[in-house]
Design a protein around this motif. Sequence first.
Motif, PDB file in Angstrom:
ATOM      1  N   LEU A  53     -13.561   2.021  -2.832  1.00 41.40           N
ATOM      2  CA  LEU A  53     -13.253   3.511  -2.737  1.00 41.40           C
ATOM      3  C   LEU A  53     -11.702   3.850  -2.505  1.00 41.40           C
ATOM      4  N   THR A  54     -11.072   2.896  -2.009  1.00 42.90           N
ATOM      5  CA  THR A  54      -9.631   3.129  -1.849  1.00 42.90           C
ATOM      6  C   THR A  54      -8.794   3.137  -3.154  1.00 42.90           C
ATOM      7  N   ASP A  55      -9.239   2.180  -4.296  1.00 43.26           N
ATOM      8  CA  ASP A  55      -8.730   2.386  -5.535  1.00 43.26           C
ATOM      9  C   ASP A  55      -9.064   3.785  -6.015  1.00 43.26           C
ATOM     10  N   ARG A  56      -9.977   4.654  -5.948  1.00 46.50           N
ATOM     11  CA  ARG A  56     -10.225   5.720  -6.244  1.00 46.50           C
ATOM     12  C   ARG A  56      -9.703   6.800  -5.445  1.00 46.50           C
ATOM     13  N   GLY A  57      -8.669   6.518  -4.659  1.00 48.89           N
ATOM     14  CA  GLY A  57      -8.187   7.733  -4.026  1.00 48.89           C
ATOM     15  C   GLY A  57      -8.529   7.870  -2.513  1.00 48.89           C
TER      16      GLY A  57
END
Length: 431
Positions: A344-348
């Motif tokens: 999730l964090t890699d997608r903002g």
Amino acid sequence: MKKAVVLGAYGFIGAACVRALQAQGHSVCGVGRSKDNALRTFPDLVWVFRDISATSIDDWRDILGDADVVVNASGALQDGTRDNLKAIHQTAVERIIEALAGSDCRFIQISATGVSHDAPTPFFRTKAAGDKIVSESKIDWIILRPALVLGPEAYGGSALLRAAAAVPFVEVTVFADAEVQTIHIDDLADAVVLCAGGQLGSGFSADLSEEGHQSFPALTRKVRAWLGYPDWSRTVRAPDALIRLLGKGADLLSWLGWRSPLRTNALVSLESGITADGREWTQRGGPAFRSLEETLREFPATSQERSFARLYLLMPMAIGCLALFWLLSGLIGFLSFEDATRVLTDRGTSPAVAAVFVASGAVVDIALGLAVLWRRWTRLACLGMIVVSGCYLLGGTVLAPQLWADPLGPLVKVFPALVLAAMVALLLEER
């Protein structure tokens, strides 16, 4: 018009007795503990809702005070969270007999062939103890002991028999030496009506079954032919150790509320054979009962019977698959917490939001995976799975829409689990 009270009136045997008594002009009152099952079976019947195993003598006097006939079709196969064999087979019978003392009411006890005080299972031993209480009483009594009861409705052992007959490709042989006799459910109900009318006298015990008998594998093959399936191409004998293991597993599941016909009591009873001695019934002038072949001809199999037989096989697998899927999903979420949040964090998505999303999702997944195994919560857990699956799809679309294009399809794979949960929720039935 005579009044008949049927205990366990929404059960397989009890319901047949209700219909037969009504057809002969009796005013029938049903007694049972499940209001939902009762009203689903006979919405217009007069009902008294009680836990039969916990009802007091005074309550029984109130319930049975104006009854001409009482038919005890209640019972349980094995101890579990909802059942206590001694309470329902002995204590309840003792209280009913005391409540009927001094009355003209006839008490018909539906027991089972093979009961004895030294029988190999608690079911037969507690049934024998209840029968002894009845036979030593001073009331007007009759004890009927049917063999394997077959009817259009499948429940318990008869449902398992259909499922065993529907196994595809390979015949799995169990208890090859066990001899089995059967009785049509309507023949049993007619016997109850005949006894209620007093044509055969009272104060006797009688086994009820067809004249012929067959081995359990032969019985299974006849039921398979009745279902319309071709003969098996291969036969494999199931190891006794595997059968015992299945029984122990079913015993454990009974403490989660599942009344599996694979429990040890049922398997031991079947291994010992289900046969009857019909001499007492014949000597009293009781009619002959239909043979297995005649019984099967009375209710020809249709697509509904074939679908049920296959679904009965698949339902435990479906519930087990759902439990494993959701439990592993939650455990993997915790064990791979950093990797899961990174998706999730890699997608903002912010780290805090991602951590809350993954942790709460893992907890919910584990809770649903455990809840679906408990019979009381299975349907509710399935509905929860459907809702949570929808939330995952919505949340994934909002927070990480790129997951729809992921080669491993993490969002796409939610749909099969969602449909499986919906199938179990819709098809889960106890009776």
